[in-house]
Design a protein around this motif. Structure first.
Motif, PDB file in Angstrom:
ATOM      1  N   TRP A  74      -3.142   6.125 -10.039  1.00  0.00           N
ATOM      2  CA  TRP A  74      -3.576   4.887  -9.362  1.00  0.00           C
ATOM      3  C   TRP A  74      -2.949   4.817  -7.973  1.00  0.00           C
ATOM      4  O   TRP A  74      -3.635   4.505  -6.991  1.00  0.00           O
ATOM      5  CB  TRP A  74      -3.167   3.670 -10.194  1.00  0.00           C
ATOM      6  CG  TRP A  74      -3.777   2.378  -9.725  1.00  0.00           C
ATOM      7  CD1 TRP A  74      -4.883   1.771 -10.234  1.00  0.00           C
ATOM      8  CD2 TRP A  74      -3.335   1.550  -8.631  1.00  0.00           C
ATOM      9  NE1 TRP A  74      -5.157   0.613  -9.532  1.00  0.00           N
ATOM     10  CE2 TRP A  74      -4.223   0.452  -8.544  1.00  0.00           C
ATOM     11  CE3 TRP A  74      -2.277   1.630  -7.721  1.00  0.00           C
ATOM     12  CZ2 TRP A  74      -4.083  -0.556  -7.586  1.00  0.00           C
ATOM     13  CZ3 TRP A  74      -2.144   0.628  -6.758  1.00  0.00           C
ATOM     14  CH2 TRP A  74      -3.029  -0.453  -6.695  1.00  0.00           C
ATOM     15  N   TYR A 110     -11.617   7.458  -4.816  1.00  0.00           N
ATOM     16  CA  TYR A 110     -11.473   7.221  -6.254  1.00  0.00           C
ATOM     17  C   TYR A 110     -11.336   5.718  -6.441  1.00  0.00           C
ATOM     18  O   TYR A 110     -10.448   5.093  -5.844  1.00  0.00           O
ATOM     19  CB  TYR A 110     -10.244   7.952  -6.794  1.00  0.00           C
ATOM     20  CG  TYR A 110     -10.288   9.445  -6.544  1.00  0.00           C
ATOM     21  CD1 TYR A 110     -11.106  10.263  -7.309  1.00  0.00           C
ATOM     22  CD2 TYR A 110      -9.529  10.026  -5.523  1.00  0.00           C
ATOM     23  CE1 TYR A 110     -11.163  11.631  -7.078  1.00  0.00           C
ATOM     24  CE2 TYR A 110      -9.589  11.388  -5.287  1.00  0.00           C
ATOM     25  CZ  TYR A 110     -10.402  12.187  -6.065  1.00  0.00           C
ATOM     26  OH  TYR A 110     -10.460  13.533  -5.833  1.00  0.00           O
ATOM     27  N   PRO A 111     -12.195   5.099  -7.257  1.00  0.00           N
ATOM     28  CA  PRO A 111     -12.152   3.637  -7.412  1.00  0.00           C
ATOM     29  C   PRO A 111     -10.752   3.150  -7.787  1.00  0.00           C
ATOM     30  O   PRO A 111     -10.100   3.723  -8.671  1.00  0.00           O
ATOM     31  CB  PRO A 111     -13.161   3.377  -8.540  1.00  0.00           C
ATOM     32  CG  PRO A 111     -14.108   4.537  -8.479  1.00  0.00           C
ATOM     33  CD  PRO A 111     -13.278   5.711  -8.061  1.00  0.00           C
ATOM     34  N   VAL A 112     -10.311   2.111  -7.106  1.00  0.00           N
ATOM     35  CA  VAL A 112      -8.991   1.545  -7.336  1.00  0.00           C
ATOM     36  C   VAL A 112      -9.155   0.248  -8.125  1.00  0.00           C
ATOM     37  O   VAL A 112      -9.627  -0.762  -7.584  1.00  0.00           O
ATOM     38  CB  VAL A 112      -8.257   1.273  -5.997  1.00  0.00           C
ATOM     39  CG1 VAL A 112      -6.894   0.650  -6.257  1.00  0.00           C
ATOM     40  CG2 VAL A 112      -8.110   2.572  -5.210  1.00  0.00           C
ATOM     41  N   SER A 116      -4.630   7.193  -5.700  1.00  0.00           N
ATOM     42  CA  SER A 116      -5.941   6.684  -5.300  1.00  0.00           C
ATOM     43  C   SER A 116      -5.792   5.691  -4.161  1.00  0.00           C
ATOM     44  O   SER A 116      -6.585   5.684  -3.209  1.00  0.00           O
ATOM     45  CB  SER A 116      -6.635   6.009  -6.488  1.00  0.00           C
ATOM     46  OG  SER A 116      -6.874   6.924  -7.533  1.00  0.00           O
ATOM     47  N   SER A 117      -4.772   4.829  -4.254  1.00  0.00           N
ATOM     48  CA  SER A 117      -4.516   3.832  -3.214  1.00  0.00           C
ATOM     49  C   SER A 117      -4.106   4.495  -1.904  1.00  0.00           C
ATOM     50  O   SER A 117      -4.587   4.123  -0.819  1.00  0.00           O
ATOM     51  CB  SER A 117      -3.429   2.864  -3.684  1.00  0.00           C
ATOM     52  OG  SER A 117      -3.061   1.962  -2.667  1.00  0.00           O
ATOM     53  N   ARG A 142      -8.367  -3.193  -9.713  1.00  0.00           N
ATOM     54  CA  ARG A 142      -7.494  -4.273  -9.260  1.00  0.00           C
ATOM     55  C   ARG A 142      -7.149  -5.261 -10.366  1.00  0.00           C
ATOM     56  O   ARG A 142      -6.157  -5.969 -10.261  1.00  0.00           O
ATOM     57  CB  ARG A 142      -8.135  -4.994  -8.076  1.00  0.00           C
ATOM     58  CG  ARG A 142      -8.083  -4.124  -6.817  1.00  0.00           C
ATOM     59  CD  ARG A 142      -8.895  -4.693  -5.667  1.00  0.00           C
ATOM     60  NE  ARG A 142      -8.684  -3.874  -4.473  1.00  0.00           N
ATOM     61  CZ  ARG A 142      -9.280  -2.706  -4.251  1.00  0.00           C
ATOM     62  NH1 ARG A 142     -10.130  -2.220  -5.146  1.00  0.00           N
ATOM     63  NH2 ARG A 142      -9.027  -2.010  -3.157  1.00  0.00           N
ATOM     64  N   ARG A 181     -11.575   4.832   2.874  1.00  0.00           N
ATOM     65  CA  ARG A 181     -12.565   4.500   1.857  1.00  0.00           C
ATOM     66  C   ARG A 181     -11.988   4.802   0.484  1.00  0.00           C
ATOM     67  O   ARG A 181     -11.061   5.606   0.359  1.00  0.00           O
ATOM     68  CB  ARG A 181     -13.857   5.292   2.063  1.00  0.00           C
ATOM     69  CG  ARG A 181     -13.675   6.809   1.946  1.00  0.00           C
ATOM     70  CD  ARG A 181     -14.914   7.570   2.379  1.00  0.00           C
ATOM     71  NE  ARG A 181     -14.720   9.013   2.302  1.00  0.00           N
ATOM     72  CZ  ARG A 181     -15.027   9.753   1.232  1.00  0.00           C
ATOM     73  NH1 ARG A 181     -15.563   9.180   0.150  1.00  0.00           N
ATOM     74  NH2 ARG A 181     -14.816  11.061   1.233  1.00  0.00           N
ATOM     75  N   GLU A 182     -12.537   4.161  -0.525  1.00  0.00           N
ATOM     76  CA  GLU A 182     -12.063   4.404  -1.885  1.00  0.00           C
ATOM     77  C   GLU A 182     -12.768   5.630  -2.458  1.00  0.00           C
ATOM     78  O   GLU A 182     -13.814   5.526  -3.098  1.00  0.00           O
ATOM     79  CB  GLU A 182     -12.290   3.181  -2.776  1.00  0.00           C
ATOM     80  CG  GLU A 182     -11.292   2.074  -2.527  1.00  0.00           C
ATOM     81  CD  GLU A 182     -11.349   0.983  -3.596  1.00  0.00           C
ATOM     82  OE1 GLU A 182     -11.988   1.204  -4.653  1.00  0.00           O
ATOM     83  OE2 GLU A 182     -10.758  -0.080  -3.368  1.00  0.00           O
ATOM     84  N   ASP A 221       0.818  -1.215   0.000  1.00  0.00           N
ATOM     85  CA  ASP A 221       0.000   0.000   0.000  1.00  0.00           C
ATOM     86  C   ASP A 221       0.855   1.270   0.000  1.00  0.00           C
ATOM     87  O   ASP A 221       0.351   2.355   0.253  1.00  0.00           O
ATOM     88  CB  ASP A 221      -0.963   0.002   1.190  1.00  0.00           C
ATOM     89  CG  ASP A 221      -0.242   0.093   2.539  1.00  0.00           C
ATOM     90  OD1 ASP A 221       1.007   0.013   2.576  1.00  0.00           O
ATOM     91  OD2 ASP A 221      -0.931   0.244   3.565  1.00  0.00           O
ATOM     92  N   ALA A 235      -7.054   6.111  -0.310  1.00  0.00           N
ATOM     93  CA  ALA A 235      -7.934   5.109   0.280  1.00  0.00           C
ATOM     94  C   ALA A 235      -7.427   4.700   1.663  1.00  0.00           C
ATOM     95  O   ALA A 235      -8.209   4.518   2.605  1.00  0.00           O
ATOM     96  CB  ALA A 235      -8.047   3.893  -0.638  1.00  0.00           C
ATOM     97  N   SER A 236      -6.107   4.557   1.796  1.00  0.00           N
ATOM     98  CA  SER A 236      -5.530   4.211   3.095  1.00  0.00           C
ATOM     99  C   SER A 236      -5.714   5.342   4.097  1.00  0.00           C
ATOM    100  O   SER A 236      -6.014   5.105   5.282  1.00  0.00           O
ATOM    101  CB  SER A 236      -4.035   3.898   2.942  1.00  0.00           C
ATOM    102  OG  SER A 236      -3.820   2.760   2.135  1.00  0.00           O
TER     103      SER A 236
END
Length: 485
Positions: free
Chosen positions: A443, A458-460, A446-447, A462, A455-456, A411, A450-451
């Motif tokens: 990307w 921005y969609p991550v 975004s990750s 996979r 919450r996401e 992460d 999220a950490s």
């Protein structure tokens, strides 16, 4: 070191250290969120590789690899928004090229930076510490630049808390920022080959220029020295990647009409084009990053060496342009240039009698050592991530690999799984070729967000690749071969 808080009692959700494209992208993606973020940089403004803004040079990724689009295509900080705002959208459309000019990408980043109020320029971070009052918080101490007896232009002479800051030994104001999360985006530094360190009198990575050995320039500082290089009786370019090719092509255009010579030396066995086929590009994917991160340390190290040509090669069109230029110049006689492949620079010394550099070279295939002379050197020898000195005081709180580099978790955190300290573009040895890739920056951000937020936002994504990089999950494992690569 005694300092005053930059914001008395304020705890920032994020303090970013360094404002290159990756942390600038994080600042853009953080801007619309309910997130207290601030970003610090020692420079007085955004500048992206100013020494390599060669006229006409393009970046090597499509415009979609901007600061935000791959995370949020609707962001007002996108490259297309920049083009629309500046009245260049239709011109870019008619141009029919996905690849922005390098100077254009720099201008876009400066445009985005000008819209953000979270950026603090003229702040040189000198220490990262654990808050003695709360072990879950970090203290970031930064020296605030002083200009003409006052703080950096655009500031009001006090800390942002409205109170006078203390001064460090150099006269700069010292600010302290309290943070729940820290994102290190301090970038990479030019690398000087070991064979040249004695000539330059330096002990590692540096930015050479005039020295005891004469004119020796890293490609990072090419443009400020271009006129002197173009006037030199002989120039040798050392390196194998895009920067070496761009410098060689640019200087090649200065040869007609003057008595000069230009050489290009690379230890690569050939002038590798950057591999840009679609299935190879899938290696810049979350799946491949997962696969690479899960490999043993030694195996990642070996793969890192093998994969450098995937992103450190030369663009195919530039290789063709160099050949076409050589062909055109040869119409008028032999071109005063030598291109040497599979040739390693062993040593260099100064000939005080002639003022030239004497290069000791070894041809790998033949095993023969020979010498060549040159008046000036351009080192297109790349960049390397450096561990910033300001983290050494909290070294025991961070994760390290056997080579003394950050041991970066999947992460992007480096603080023992606590998820409070993250890195940008300091993880090539743990995450592979996505680390320096501009297209993967959104990307990664975004990750990281999220950490930080839990919450996401921005969609991550996979899974984006069609291919499998390891054993498929539905496969029946029969055996594990001992010593498998």
């Amino acid at each position: 070191m005694v300092s005053a808080a930059a914001d008395a009692g304020r705890v920032h959700d994020v303090v970013g250290i360094g404002i290159g494209p990756f942390n600038l992208g994080l600042a853009c993606l953080s801007a619309p969120l309910d997130l207290d973020a601030v970003f610090l940089d020692a420079a007085d403004e955004f500048r992206w590789h100013p020494g390599m803004m060669i006229d006409g040079a393009t970046i090597q990724v499509p415009f979609l690899a901007d600061l935000v689009t791959m995370a949020d295509p609707t962001s007002p900080y996108s490259f297309l928004s920049y083009l629309k705002t500046t009245g260049r959208l239709y011109a870019f459309y008619i141009r029919e090229s996905f690849y922005p000019l390098r100077a254009e990408y720099d201008a876009y980043c400066r445009w985005a930076a000008a819209q953000l109020d979270s950026l603090r320029w003229g702040r040189r971070v000198v220490a990262l510490e654990v808050d003695p009052d709360d072990a879950d918080l970090w203290l970031v101490r930064a020296v605030r630049a002083v200009q003409g007896g006052s703080v950096a232009a655009g500031d009001d002479g006090t800390g942002s808390s409205g109170r006078d800051d203390s001064r460090d030994g150099a006269g700069g104001a010292v600010e302290t920022y309290r943070a729940r999360h820290v994102v290190l985006g301090t970038g990479t530094s030019p690398v000087v080959p070991a064979a040249l360190r004695g000539l330059l009198g330096v002990g590692g990575s540096s930015r050479p220029g005039d020295s005891a050995g004469g004119l020796v320039v890293h490609s990072a500082d090419y443009l400020p020295h271009r006129e002197r290089l173009a006037a030199a009786p002989s120039v040798t370019v050392i390196g194998s990647g895009q920067s070496a090719a761009e410098v060689y092509r640019d200087l090649l255009g200065t040869l007609p009409g003057r008595d000069a010579r230009l050489d290009w030396v690379t230890r690569s066995p050939r002038f590798f084009p950057m591999e840009y086929t679609k299935l190879t590009l899938e290696m810049t994917s979350p799946e491949y990053t997962d696969h690479f991160h899960g490999l043993p340390h030694e195996q990642r190290r070996a793969l890192g060496r093998e994969q450098r040509s995937l992103y450190k090669g030369i663009s195919g069109p530039l290789i063709d342009e160099i050949y076409d230029t050589l062909y055109r110049l040869s119409l008028y006689g032999p071109v005063p240039t030598t291109l040497l492949t599979d040739t390693e620079l062993l040593a260099a010394e100064r000939d005080d009698a002639t003022g030239e550099h004497v290069l000791r070279l070894r041809h790998a295939q033949l095993g023969e050592v020979h010498e060549r002379r040159t008046s000036a050197l351009v080192l297109a020898t790349g960049y390397a991530a450096q561990v910033p000195d300001f983290v050494l005081g909290v070294r025991d709180r961070l994760d390290w690999d056997p080579d003394g580099r950050f041991a970066v978790a999947r992460d992007y955190s480096v603080d023992g799984g606590r998820g409070r300290v993250f890195v940008q573009n300091a993880e090539e040895h743990t995450h592979g070729i996505t680390a320096p890739d501009l297209g993967f920056g959104a990307w990664r951000n975004s990750s990281i967000l999220a950490s930080i937020t839990g919450r996401e936002v921005y969609p991550v994504e996979r899974r984006i690749a069609f291919q499998e990089f390891g054993v498929p999950g539905d496969a029946r494992r029969v055996e594990h071969a001992a010593g498998a690569r």
